[in-house]
Design an enzyme around this catalytic site. Structure first.
Site, PDB file in Angstrom:
ATOM      1  N   ALA A  44      46.550 -35.491  -3.190  1.00 10.52           N
ATOM      2  CA  ALA A  44      45.503 -36.519  -3.100  1.00 10.52           C
ATOM      3  C   ALA A  44      46.147 -37.888  -3.216  1.00 10.52           C
ATOM      4  O   ALA A  44      47.269 -38.022  -3.729  1.00 10.52           O
ATOM      5  CB  ALA A  44      44.480 -36.346  -4.231  1.00 10.52           C
ATOM      6  N   TYR A  45      45.427 -38.879  -2.736  1.00  6.56           N
ATOM      7  CA  TYR A  45      45.785 -40.281  -3.004  1.00  6.56           C
ATOM      8  C   TYR A  45      45.138 -40.586  -4.355  1.00  6.56           C
ATOM      9  O   TYR A  45      43.921 -40.646  -4.461  1.00  6.56           O
ATOM     10  CB  TYR A  45      45.217 -41.171  -1.895  1.00  6.56           C
ATOM     11  CG  TYR A  45      45.538 -42.634  -2.056  1.00  6.56           C
ATOM     12  CD1 TYR A  45      46.384 -43.286  -1.155  1.00  6.56           C
ATOM     13  CD2 TYR A  45      45.002 -43.381  -3.103  1.00  6.56           C
ATOM     14  CE1 TYR A  45      46.681 -44.632  -1.300  1.00  6.56           C
ATOM     15  CE2 TYR A  45      45.299 -44.716  -3.255  1.00  6.56           C
ATOM     16  CZ  TYR A  45      46.131 -45.343  -2.349  1.00  6.56           C
ATOM     17  OH  TYR A  45      46.421 -46.678  -2.498  1.00  6.56           O
ATOM     18  N   THR A  46      45.954 -40.750  -5.402  1.00  5.14           N
ATOM     19  CA  THR A  46      45.405 -40.857  -6.766  1.00  5.14           C
ATOM     20  C   THR A  46      45.623 -42.225  -7.425  1.00  5.14           C
ATOM     21  O   THR A  46      45.327 -42.382  -8.603  1.00  5.14           O
ATOM     22  CB  THR A  46      46.021 -39.770  -7.679  1.00  5.14           C
ATOM     23  OG1 THR A  46      47.450 -39.912  -7.649  1.00  5.14           O
ATOM     24  CG2 THR A  46      45.637 -38.377  -7.244  1.00  5.14           C
ATOM     25  N   LEU A  55      49.930 -35.476   4.829  1.00  9.83           N
ATOM     26  CA  LEU A  55      48.488 -35.352   5.085  1.00  9.83           C
ATOM     27  C   LEU A  55      47.905 -36.535   5.838  1.00  9.83           C
ATOM     28  O   LEU A  55      46.731 -36.524   6.191  1.00  9.83           O
ATOM     29  CB  LEU A  55      47.743 -35.134   3.765  1.00  9.83           C
ATOM     30  CG  LEU A  55      48.052 -33.827   3.041  1.00  9.83           C
ATOM     31  CD1 LEU A  55      47.194 -33.697   1.792  1.00  9.83           C
ATOM     32  CD2 LEU A  55      47.828 -32.625   3.933  1.00  9.83           C
ATOM     33  N   LYS A 101      37.044 -39.597  -2.695  1.00 13.33           N
ATOM     34  CA  LYS A 101      37.031 -38.217  -3.209  1.00 13.33           C
ATOM     35  C   LYS A 101      35.668 -37.569  -2.944  1.00 13.33           C
ATOM     36  O   LYS A 101      35.590 -36.386  -2.606  1.00 13.33           O
ATOM     37  CB  LYS A 101      37.352 -38.196  -4.710  1.00 13.33           C
ATOM     38  CG  LYS A 101      38.795 -38.548  -5.062  1.00 13.33           C
ATOM     39  CD  LYS A 101      39.814 -37.548  -4.535  1.00 13.33           C
ATOM     40  CE  LYS A 101      39.742 -36.201  -5.233  1.00 13.33           C
ATOM     41  NZ  LYS A 101      40.806 -35.281  -4.729  1.00 13.33           N
ATOM     42  N   ASP A 103      35.806 -36.717 -11.865  1.00 15.13           N
ATOM     43  CA  ASP A 103      34.649 -37.304 -12.552  1.00 15.13           C
ATOM     44  C   ASP A 103      34.258 -38.651 -11.923  1.00 15.13           C
ATOM     45  O   ASP A 103      33.139 -39.115 -12.110  1.00 15.13           O
ATOM     46  CB  ASP A 103      34.987 -37.500 -14.038  1.00 15.13           C
ATOM     47  CG  ASP A 103      36.262 -38.297 -14.253  1.00 15.13           C
ATOM     48  OD1 ASP A 103      37.274 -38.000 -13.566  1.00 15.13           O
ATOM     49  OD2 ASP A 103      36.287 -39.212 -15.092  1.00 15.13           O
ATOM     50  N   TYR A 151      38.431 -45.204  -4.838  1.00 20.19           N
ATOM     51  CA  TYR A 151      38.980 -43.847  -5.016  1.00 20.19           C
ATOM     52  C   TYR A 151      37.845 -42.818  -5.131  1.00 20.19           C
ATOM     53  O   TYR A 151      37.865 -41.778  -4.469  1.00 20.19           O
ATOM     54  CB  TYR A 151      39.866 -43.838  -6.272  1.00 20.19           C
ATOM     55  CG  TYR A 151      40.247 -42.471  -6.779  1.00 20.19           C
ATOM     56  CD1 TYR A 151      41.225 -41.707  -6.145  1.00 20.19           C
ATOM     57  CD2 TYR A 151      39.633 -41.934  -7.912  1.00 20.19           C
ATOM     58  CE1 TYR A 151      41.572 -40.448  -6.623  1.00 20.19           C
ATOM     59  CE2 TYR A 151      39.973 -40.688  -8.402  1.00 20.19           C
ATOM     60  CZ  TYR A 151      40.947 -39.946  -7.753  1.00 20.19           C
ATOM     61  OH  TYR A 151      41.288 -38.697  -8.237  1.00 20.19           O
TER      62      TYR A 151
HETATM   63  N1  LIG Z   1      45.097 -37.761 -12.169  1.00 23.52           N
HETATM   64  C1  LIG Z   1      43.852 -37.758 -12.637  1.00 23.52           C
HETATM   65  O1  LIG Z   1      43.533 -38.365 -13.682  1.00 23.52           O
HETATM   66  C2  LIG Z   1      42.781 -36.956 -11.939  1.00 23.52           C
HETATM   67  C3  LIG Z   1      41.505 -36.944 -12.484  1.00 23.52           C
HETATM   68  C4  LIG Z   1      40.522 -36.191 -11.859  1.00 23.52           C
HETATM   69  C5  LIG Z   1      40.823 -35.486 -10.716  1.00 23.52           C
HETATM   70  N2  LIG Z   1      42.073 -35.541 -10.168  1.00 23.52           N
HETATM   71  C6  LIG Z   1      42.306 -34.807  -8.916  1.00 23.52           C
HETATM   72  O2  LIG Z   1      43.202 -33.729  -9.170  1.00 23.52           O
HETATM   73  C7  LIG Z   1      44.018 -33.491  -8.029  1.00 23.52           C
HETATM   74  C8  LIG Z   1      45.483 -33.507  -8.398  1.00 23.52           C
HETATM   75  O3  LIG Z   1      45.765 -34.752  -9.047  1.00 23.52           O
HETATM   76  P1  LIG Z   1      47.140 -35.038  -9.762  1.00 23.52           P
HETATM   77  O4  LIG Z   1      46.850 -35.790 -10.991  1.00 23.52           O
HETATM   78  O5  LIG Z   1      47.956 -33.790  -9.814  1.00 23.52           O
HETATM   79  O6  LIG Z   1      47.753 -36.054  -8.692  1.00 23.52           O
HETATM   80  P2  LIG Z   1      49.242 -36.569  -8.490  1.00 23.52           P
HETATM   81  O7  LIG Z   1      50.105 -36.186  -9.633  1.00 23.52           O
HETATM   82  O8  LIG Z   1      49.127 -37.987  -8.061  1.00 23.52           O
HETATM   83  O9  LIG Z   1      49.702 -35.680  -7.249  1.00 23.52           O
HETATM   84  C9  LIG Z   1      49.157 -35.851  -5.994  1.00 23.52           C
HETATM   85  C10 LIG Z   1      50.148 -35.316  -4.997  1.00 23.52           C
HETATM   86  O10 LIG Z   1      49.620 -35.596  -3.692  1.00 23.52           O
HETATM   87  C11 LIG Z   1      50.701 -35.949  -2.888  1.00 23.52           C
HETATM   88  N3  LIG Z   1      50.331 -36.769  -1.756  1.00 23.52           N
HETATM   89  C12 LIG Z   1      49.845 -38.030  -1.755  1.00 23.52           C
HETATM   90  N4  LIG Z   1      49.756 -38.491  -0.492  1.00 23.52           N
HETATM   91  C13 LIG Z   1      50.180 -37.488   0.321  1.00 23.52           C
HETATM   92  C14 LIG Z   1      50.329 -37.339   1.707  1.00 23.52           C
HETATM   93  N5  LIG Z   1      50.047 -38.337   2.558  1.00 23.52           N
HETATM   94  N6  LIG Z   1      50.791 -36.175   2.197  1.00 23.52           N
HETATM   95  C15 LIG Z   1      51.118 -35.165   1.365  1.00 23.52           C
HETATM   96  N7  LIG Z   1      51.017 -35.252   0.035  1.00 23.52           N
HETATM   97  C16 LIG Z   1      50.553 -36.395  -0.482  1.00 23.52           C
HETATM   98  C17 LIG Z   1      51.644 -36.737  -3.771  1.00 23.52           C
HETATM   99  O11 LIG Z   1      52.902 -36.682  -3.186  1.00 23.52           O
HETATM  100  P3  LIG Z   1      54.149 -37.532  -3.754  1.00 23.52           P
HETATM  101  O12 LIG Z   1      54.607 -36.750  -4.959  1.00 23.52           O
HETATM  102  O13 LIG Z   1      55.110 -37.520  -2.638  1.00 23.52           O
HETATM  103  O14 LIG Z   1      53.592 -38.878  -4.074  1.00 23.52           O
HETATM  104  C18 LIG Z   1      51.524 -35.988  -5.090  1.00 23.52           C
HETATM  105  O15 LIG Z   1      52.532 -35.005  -5.225  1.00 23.52           O
HETATM  106  C19 LIG Z   1      43.626 -34.565  -7.012  1.00 23.52           C
HETATM  107  O16 LIG Z   1      42.661 -34.026  -6.141  1.00 23.52           O
HETATM  108  C20 LIG Z   1      42.989 -35.649  -7.859  1.00 23.52           C
HETATM  109  O17 LIG Z   1      42.076 -36.413  -7.111  1.00 23.52           O
HETATM  110  C21 LIG Z   1      43.063 -36.244 -10.772  1.00 23.52           C
END
Ligand SMILES: NC(=O)c1ccc[n+]([C@@H]2O[C@H](COP(=O)([O-])OP(=O)(O)OC[C@H]3O[C@@H](n4cnc5c(N)ncnc54)[C@H](OP(=O)(O)O)[C@@H]3O)[C@@H](O)[C@H]2O)c1
Length: 309
Positions: A61-63, A38, A130, A103, A126
């Site tokens: 996402a970049y998390t 991305l 978002k 959030d 972050y």
């Molecule tokens: N985690 C939380 O506590 C939380 C809370 C609220 C909302 N959210 C939102 O929920 C959604 C999913 O979060 P999640 O917890 O499932 O996140 P996650 O486990 O960190 O997964 C994010 C994925 O995005 C991929 N990614 C990152 N950079 C990328 C790039 N340049 N190109 C393609 N893929 C890329 C990562 O790939 P790699 O596996 O290769 O690193 C990873 O598989 C996101 O929109 C996040 O902002 C998360």
């Protein structure tokens, strides 16, 4: 209508659950970073134009919240610029966009559950990136569903659940922040709810070909209210009663016994991190309930079920 779905972020906490569930709706093309980076805008455009999905589900996402303080440009590229391109391309081909947000778009000062239309005010990099992603989707005019969730954990990946289990094999005492309030949400519940909503929209005789009737932002978090300290105690309580044979549990603990006997509450001030976190992160799920007829289970029952998988 059975939609053709492009899923990004297939290796993430929510993405991997979606990859399992979304095929009940239609054909799914699931891509990870290796197949679709991305940070490469041309690759995003080319991929969408080639696949021509009816629906894009962006679980990427970049998390890395703390890292984003030093890398806001990189975080912005993934969380905002890439999302803007997806929205623009989706609009061009008549597709809809489903996106997960956070959030952390709020400042955490409200003191009672945030509504979708409450003023945003991110207090870290972050959250800013978002929020910019959300704004780009709305500005594009693409039919969309933005689901804001919170404190996501899964049985794999890097998250609080697995960190606590690992630390519990190493330390007799844990010191955990008690003055941040939120609702820990299991990635499987988010994927399940996302899929249920899409089934309502795309399944059955009266299916729509886009999300236009319900397009907008929705809060999608576990029910109830807790804090990190109480959540850590609940994790250890569940762990003490759970079957130790679940492969994910063995992986999280390395098969070692849990030795923590004390979980001490501390303040955010006592545990400084590069990124500030909102003190209060409870999101009202009333709009989700009113529009789609259901809410996610309470955080404690979600956690309990995590241990029986
Ligand atoms: N985690 C939380 O506590 C939380 C809370 C609220 C909302 N959210 C939102 O929920 C959604 C999913 O979060 P999640 O917890 O499932 O996140 P996650 O486990 O960190 O997964 C994010 C994925 O995005 C991929 N990614 C990152 N950079 C990328 C790039 N340049 N190109 C393609 N893929 C890329 C990562 O790939 P790699 O596996 O290769 O690193 C990873 O598989 C996101 O929109 C996040 O902002 C998360």
């Amino acid at each position: 209508m059975k939609p053709k779905i492009l899923l990004t972020g297939r290796n993430g906490q929510i993405g991997e659950e979606l990859e399992r569930l979304l095929p009940q709706l239609g054909e799914v093309v699931a891509l990870g970073r290796q197949e679709l980076d991305l940070s490469n805008s041309e690759e995003i455009r080319r991929t969408i134009r080639e696949i021509r999905p009816n629906l894009i589900v962006n679980a990427a996402a970049y998390t890395a919240v703390d890292q984003a303080e030093k890398e806001e440009t990189a975080a912005n590229e993934i969380n905002s610029s890439a999302v803007a391109i997806m929205a623009e391309e989706a609009k061009k081909i008549g597709a809809s966009l489903v996106h997960h947000s956070t959030d952390y778009v709020f400042d955490g000062l409200k003191g009672n559950p945030y509504l979708e239309d409450d003023p945003t005010g991110p207090i870290n990099a972050y959250g800013r990136t978002k929020l910019a992603g959300e704004q780009a989707i709305r500005a594009s005019g693409v039919p969309h569903l933005i689901f804001r969730t919170s404190w996501v954990y899964a049985t794999r990946g890097r998250n609080f659940l697995r960190t606590i289990l690992r630390l519990a094999t190493q330390r007799e005492e844990l010191r955990i922040v008690r003055d941040q309030i939120g609702a820990p949400t299991w990635s499987r519940e988010i994927a399940d709810a996302t899929t249920k909503i899409l089934s309502q929209l795309y399944g059955g005789e009266t299916s729509q070909d886009s999300l236009s009737g319900v397009s907008g932002t929705y809060h999608m978090t576990a029910g109830g209210v807790t804090n990190w300290h109480e959540f850590a105690i609940a994790i250890l309580d569940e762990a003490s009663r759970a079957s130790k044979t679940a492969p994910w549990f063995a992986a999280a603990t390395g098969g070692n016994p849990l030795i923590t006997s004390r979980v001490i509450p501390i303040t955010t001030q006592e545990f400084p991190t590069p990124a500030r976190r909102p003190a209060y992160s409870i999101l009202s799920n009333a709009r989700l309930l009113k529009t789609f007829g259901f809410q996610l289970p309470g955080w404690r029952s979600q956690l309990h079920r995590t241990f029986s998988t």
